[in-house]
Scaffold this active site. Sequence first.
Site, mmCIF file in Angstrom:
data_model
loop_
_atom_site.group_PDB
_atom_site.id
_atom_site.type_symbol
_atom_site.label_atom_id
_atom_site.label_comp_id
_atom_site.label_asym_id
_atom_site.label_seq_id
_atom_site.Cartn_x
_atom_site.Cartn_y
_atom_site.Cartn_z
ATOM 1 C CG ASP A 419 -2.187 0.755 1.060
ATOM 2 O OD1 ASP A 419 -2.348 1.409 0.010
ATOM 3 O OD2 ASP A 419 -3.040 0.693 1.958
ATOM 4 C CD GLU A 422 -0.250 6.034 -3.374
ATOM 5 O OE1 GLU A 422 -0.848 5.010 -3.707
ATOM 6 O OE2 GLU A 422 -0.098 6.383 -2.168
ATOM 7 C CG ASP A 485 -8.422 4.551 -0.422
ATOM 8 O OD1 ASP A 485 -8.162 3.332 -0.435
ATOM 9 O OD2 ASP A 485 -7.808 5.373 0.274
#
Length: 765
Positions: A419, A422, A485
Site C-alpha cells: 500500500d 504516492e 480507495d
Amino acid sequence: MKFTDGQWLLQPGAAAHYASEAYAVENHGDHVVVLATSRPIKHRGDTLQGPTLTVTLRSPQEGVIRVSVEHYRASEAPRLHVPMPGAAAVPVQITETETHVTLTSGALSVDVRKGEGWQLTFREGTRILTRSDWRSLGYVQWGAKGNHVHEQLTLAVGETVYGLGERFTPWVKNGQVVENTNKDGGTACEQAYKSVPFYLTSRGYGVLVNEAGPVSFEVASEKTTRVQFSREGESLDYCVIAGPTQKDVLRRLTALTGRAPLPPAWSFGLWMTTSFTTQYDEATATHFIDEMKRRDLPLSVFHFDCFWMREFQWCDFEWDPRGFPDPQGMLARLHAKGLKISLWINPYVAQKSPLFAEGVREGYFIKHKGGAADGLTFQTDLWQPGMAIVDFTNPAAVAWYQGHLRRLLAMGVDCFKTDFGERIPSEGVQYFDGSDPVEMHNLYALQYNEVVFELLREVQGDDAVVFARSTYASGQRFPVHWGGDCWSNFESMAESLRGGLSLTSCGFAFWSHDIGGFEGSPPPALYKRWIQFGLMSSHSRLHGSSSYRVPWLVDEESCDVLRVFTRLKHQLMPYLYAKAVEATETGVPMMRSMVMEHPQDPGCATLDRQYQLGEALLVAPVFTESGEVEFYLPAPGAGGSWTHLLSGHKKVGGRWHREQHGYLSMPLYVAPNTVLPWGHETERPDYDYAQGVTLRVFELADGATASFAVAALDGTVAARGTVSRQGSCYTATVTEGALAQWCIEVDGQRSPVQVAAAVLSHSLS
C-alpha cells in the site's frame, strides 16, 4: 500545462520558440540527428543566437521510434527515464531524398522534412499515424514558472485517446488535462495512484513519453486537433509505437518496458480481508473464515490489513500481541484450512516504531536537503505520526527492509499488499544515490514494489504476487494492482471500471478493485452487483474501510450471489488462466476495452461500462439498483450470435440491448465461434485444468474451425487443439499436450466422456 491563450496569444510572461526548420539532418548509420532552428535561416546572421533544438531519432525496438529533444545538453543533471529492460540496438533503414530523410524500424517510419517548414511524419507504410507539425515542437521560457519543452502530435478526425495510467475520469481522454504525477487522491477525482505517461489511440498506435518526472498532457484541449505533452527543463524524450492494432501496440510496449510474470493460480480466487479500521484479532479472522466454510463460500486468500501491527508503529513488522499472541501458530492453523495469507505493509516507518531509531542511525531514510536540517531524516505527520520514508536507492536499506519481510515469509505469510508510495516529497530532500527528488517522485512506487516483489520471487518462486496500489510505467512487471480507495456507490463502481480499462490499456495485464467499495457501507443492491463485477475481474477481493465486507452482514442473498459467482469463476479458470498466460507472453491484458477487442466496430470507441475478459467473454456489470442494464454487442466478423453464458439465450450483434437481471445473473456473453474450456472444480481456482474439462462450443459456423488452449498451473500448455464443425457433427482434436476425462458440449448436449483420447467426434441429435 497550457502555454498559449487561444490560437494566437501566449500566456502572459511566456516566450515560445518553435522548431521551424530542419537546418541540418545527419545520418549516423543507426540514428539521425536533426538541428532544428527556431526561425528560418535566410542568411548567416540568422545563425546567431538561439535557441535551437537537437532532435535525435533512433529505434530501441522494431516498430518503435524514439525521439530525444534537447535544448541545453549539459546544464542540468541527466534525466531519469521509464525503465526499458527490452531496449536493444535494432537495425534501421535510413534513406534520403532531396526533400526528406526517413528512418524506418520494422513497419514504422518517420520522415523528416528538410529545410523550412518543420515536420516529422510518423507512418506505417503509406498510412500516416501522426505528425509533429507547425508550432508543435517548442521551447518555452516562462520566468518563475521555468523553462519547458513541449511536443504536439496531431489527431485525425474522430480519433480518440485512451490510457495515461489508471484514470477514473472519462474513459476517452479527448478534452482532458492530465498531470502525470502519482497522488493519493482516491477514485473520485482526476488524480491517479498509477500514472503512466503513455496513450493509445483508436487509430492503432501509441506514444510513450519516456520521462520519470512530471509530464503534463493536454489531450485535444489546448489544441483541439493535437495531443500536447510537456516537461519543465531542457529536454523531452518520447517513443512512437506502431500497431496496426491496439493489441500490437501493447505487444511492442511491453516487449520494451517489460511484461507481467504469471501470478499463481490461487491468487485468482476470492480474497477476503479484515477491512481497515474495524476491530479484529485472531478470533475475528477465524470466525469469518469458518463462517465462509459453513456457508459453502469458497475462499482462497485471507488478508490482514494495517492493524495486524500495533497502532502508531507502522511499520515495525511485528504482530500486535494483544490480538495475535501466537502468529506463527495462527498462520499454520489458517494454512491447514487451505488458505493463503496476505499482510498489509507500506514503505514508511513511524516515529514510535522500534525500527525508527535504527533507520535514522543507519541512514535508511530519505533525508532533508538544504537549510538547517540538511542531512537529517525527513519526517511527516501525514499518515503515521512522525513517520520516515525508506530510501530504496540505498542497497543497505533495501536489505534491511527485505530482511523484515523475509522473517514474515519464514513465519508463514504468503504475500504482501504493498500500500501507499504516492506521497513522496518532490523537493527539499535527498536520496542516498543522489537522485533528483522530482524524478524520483513517480519512480519511488516502482522501486518499492520491485523490492517487495523480487524478494517474494526469491523466496516463493513462481508463487510471487503483490497487491499494489501505486506504480509507474513498466510497473506491470510486479503484479497485481488494485484500484485504491473507492466509495460504496454505483458511481464509484463505474469510475473504478474506467480506471481499470485505462490502466490495462497501458499494458497492465492484471487488475482488481475493492468489492463493495472501500469507503462507506455498501447497500445490498450495490454489494451484490459489485460481487458480480469483482468475480468477473482478473483478481477479486472483498475489502472495506470502517465496516466488514463479509456477505452475511449485508443480507442472506449476498451469500448466494457470492457463492454462485465465485464458483463460476472457478469453472472458468481453464479459460481464464490460459488468458493470463497469454497476457504474460504477449502483453495483451486479460481485461480489455471494447475498442481494443473490436477495433473495426465504431460502436465500441467510447464504451466504458462493459469490457472483454479475453476475446471470448463480454462482461457488462449492472450499475443500477433495479437491475436494468444497457449494453452493446459488437457485430461478429465471422457472423453468428452472442450466447448468454448463464442462460443460453442468444442475441444478435451490431446493436444495443436492454435487459433486466436478478442478482444471480448479469450480462455475460460468449462470442460466436468460441470453444470455452469449462472446468469441473467449483471450490478452488487452482486445480488440474486438463482433467475433467468440458469444451463448450458456442455458435460455431458450419465448416468452421475454432481453437482452444488449456494451461497448466506452471504456465505451460496442458493442451491445445481445435473443434471443427461439419453439419451436425463436431470434432475436437487435441494437437498438443493431453486432456483427461473430457468431453465437448454444444447447445447443452454433451458428448460421452473420453478418458484420454486425442480426437472426439460428437453429433447433435
